[in-house]
Write an enzyme that holds these catalytic residues in place. Structure first.
Site: not given
Ligand code: 5GP
Ligand code: ZN
Length: 118
Positions: A4, A7, A30, A46, A85, A93, A96, A98, A100
């Site tokens: 992950c 993680c 992000d 996690h 989300n 996407t 884990h 999170h 925003h």
């Molecule tokens: P989700 O669509 O799952 O709500 O948001 C996932 C967010 O994680 C996206 O806005 C994406 O740009 C961000 N993200 C994905 N991989 C990484 C990473 O390796 N590092 C950081 N800092 N953000 C990431």
């Molecule tokens: Zn995780």
């Protein structure tokens, strides 16, 4: 090493621009920001989803970090949007949990855009 990515960030195995950290959560910018301020707050533990046996203590720590992050990022006064989300229909996407925190620019009303809309 965990598979992950969040993680890995929590374990400091992967780099991130860390904004805030305490025992329970970590906040980092992000990697593909969709607003001038776009910071993610994760529990260090996690959990894939908000319903994935997340303790009340962890949920409290996540949301208690929101105004701290907003203050550090300079959007506490101007306002910001807080988004989670959760699952496929919400287009989560990274599996884990999170939060925003997005701001730094006037947003339009309405929060949702569906995938079959342009
Ligand atoms: P989700 O669509 O799952 O709500 O948001 C996932 C967010 O994680 C996206 O806005 C994406 O740009 C961000 N993200 C994905 N991989 C990484 C990473 O390796 N590092 C950081 N800092 N953000 C990431
Ligand atoms: Zn995780």
């Amino acid at each position: 090493m965990s598979e992950c990515i969040f993680c890995q960030i929590a374990d400091k195995e992967m780099d991130a621009a860390v904004v805030y950290e305490d025992d329970a959560v970590m906040a980092f910018d992000d990697i593909m920001p969709q607003a001038p301020v776009h910071t993610l707050i994760i529990p260090k533990e996690h959990h894939a989803h908000i319903g994935d046996a997340v303790s009340a203590e962890t949920l409290l720590a996540l949301f208690a970090a929101v105004p701290k992050v907003a203050e550090i990022k300079g959007v506490a006064e101007s306002g910001y949007r807080v988004i989670v989300n959760n699952g496929d229909d919400a287009a989560q996407t990274v599996g884990h949990l999170h939060v925003h925190v997005m701001g730094g620019r006037q947003m339009a009303h309405g929060m949702v855009r569906f995938s079959d809309e342009t």
